[in-house]
Design an enzyme around this catalytic site. Structure first.
Site, PDB file in Angstrom:
ATOM      1  N   ALA A  32       0.866  -1.189   0.000  1.00 29.97           N
ATOM      2  CA  ALA A  32       0.000   0.000   0.000  1.00 29.97           C
ATOM      3  C   ALA A  32       0.902   1.238   0.000  1.00 29.97           C
ATOM      4  O   ALA A  32       0.794   2.118   0.863  1.00 29.97           O
ATOM      5  CB  ALA A  32      -0.971  -0.012   1.183  1.00 29.97           C
ATOM      6  N   HIS A  37       6.940   6.025   1.362  1.00 29.88           N
ATOM      7  CA  HIS A  37       7.789   4.946   0.847  1.00 29.88           C
ATOM      8  C   HIS A  37       8.628   5.449  -0.331  1.00 29.88           C
ATOM      9  O   HIS A  37       9.801   5.100  -0.453  1.00 29.88           O
ATOM     10  CB  HIS A  37       6.931   3.766   0.362  1.00 29.88           C
ATOM     11  CG  HIS A  37       6.145   3.095   1.446  1.00 29.88           C
ATOM     12  ND1 HIS A  37       4.775   3.141   1.510  1.00 29.88           N
ATOM     13  CD2 HIS A  37       6.546   2.347   2.508  1.00 29.88           C
ATOM     14  CE1 HIS A  37       4.352   2.453   2.557  1.00 29.88           C
ATOM     15  NE2 HIS A  37       5.404   1.963   3.186  1.00 29.88           N
ATOM     16  N   GLU A 148      10.919   7.958   9.916  1.00 27.71           N
ATOM     17  CA  GLU A 148      10.866   8.446  11.303  1.00 27.71           C
ATOM     18  C   GLU A 148       9.450   8.466  11.865  1.00 27.71           C
ATOM     19  O   GLU A 148       9.282   8.635  13.055  1.00 27.71           O
ATOM     20  CB  GLU A 148      11.454   9.857  11.392  1.00 27.71           C
ATOM     21  CG  GLU A 148      12.963   9.847  11.374  1.00 27.71           C
ATOM     22  CD  GLU A 148      13.567  11.210  11.611  1.00 27.71           C
ATOM     23  OE1 GLU A 148      12.823  12.209  11.616  1.00 27.71           O
ATOM     24  OE2 GLU A 148      14.797  11.265  11.785  1.00 27.71           O
ATOM     25  N   SER A 185       0.712   7.521   5.700  1.00 25.71           N
ATOM     26  CA  SER A 185       0.638   6.176   6.257  1.00 25.71           C
ATOM     27  C   SER A 185      -0.295   5.353   5.383  1.00 25.71           C
ATOM     28  O   SER A 185      -1.284   5.882   4.855  1.00 25.71           O
ATOM     29  CB  SER A 185       0.072   6.249   7.683  1.00 25.71           C
ATOM     30  OG  SER A 185      -0.388   4.977   8.093  1.00 25.71           O
TER      31      SER A 185
END
Ligand code: PAF
Length: 253
Positions: A32, A37, A148, A185
């Site tokens: 996902a 990323h 982080e 996220s």
């Protein structure tokens, strides 16, 4: 895309394939994929000769079956994105390949993993550390890039490689944020547009509040179910749910 078997063979020929001084950069993910990323992969691409990304929704780090089942999955879009980023190998192992030992061997940390998310998700970090150790063993990465946003996870993996003499450097990369401040996220995909707007308050309050209690109270007033707002390691951490989606974030203090 490389199968588990291809990867093992490739690693066996590592000395032949990697010319003197060449490096493997690794980004472990649960898929996902989002802009967070992408920034990890771009850092790996800029600093390493070979870039390996893994996509594996690791069941041992979920402590609820429902959370595991509802975790967003989007393999074809992920593979197209990784292709456009010129990743050298994508590893999508199966559960049977990763846990051929049936999870007989586990890596458990006994201090930092008891705090924050560890206190609310028993066994979570044992699942994370075990899978990352397995993936680092498999990829033999020189450098491993972590966000982080999951600072506690980064810290535990960083300390684990030292403790176990794993020859990978663990590199923390800044949290990628939406314009609203919301930390990127995979779980954000499960929010409604209203929930997503509200979720931006997490970053606002942990950045602006003068105490953890103030941040926690303000989030609760706005309909969040707050697990914690706490300070450790020079950072303020939060975990709070909205629309039954548990989100985490942290800022430097
Ligand atoms: O941060 C994640 O996506 C996961 O915890 C990780 C590091 C890929 C291990 O499953």
């Amino acid at each position: 895309m490389k199968t588990y078997e291809d990867m093992t063979k490739w690693i066996d020929r590592r000395e032949e394939i990697l010319h003197h001084g060449q490096t493997i950069g690794f980004v472990p993910t649960m898929g996902a994929l989002h802009a967070g990323h992408v920034s990890l992969i771009k850092n790996a691409r800029a600093e390493c000769d070979f870039v390996v990304v893994s996509i594996f929704v690791n069941p041992t780090q979920f402590n609820s079956k429902e959370d595991l089942e509802s975790y967003p999955r989007n393999l074809s879009a992920d593979l197209a994105l990784l292709d456009s980023l010129e990743v050298d190998a994508v590893l999508t192992p199966t559960e049977a390949e990763i846990y051929s030992d049936k999870f007989r061997f586990k890596i458990t940390e006994t201090q930092h993993s008891e705090l924050l998310c560890g206190a609310y998700r028993p066994g979570h970090f044992t699942g994370v550390l075990t899978v990352v150790a397995k993936l680092l063993g498999l990829t033999q990465a020189h450098r491993c890039y972590m966000g982080e946003k999951d600072y506690q996870q980064y810290l535990l993996v960083h300390d684990m490689v030292h403790a176990l003499n794993i020859r990978s450097e663990i590199i923390a990369c800044p949290t990628a944020r939406e314009e609203s401040g919301l930390a990127m996220s995979s779980r954000n995909a499960r929010l409604s547009s209203d929930g997503r707007n509200k979720a931006a308050l997490i970053y606002k309050y942990i950045s602006e509040a003068t105490s953890c209690k103030e941040a926690s109270d303000k989030l609760a007033e706005n309909g969040f179910d707050v697990d914690y707002v706490e300070e450790h390691w020079g950072r303020r951490f939060v975990a709070a749910s909205i629309e039954n989606v548990r989100l985490i974030d942290n800022v430097k203090i």
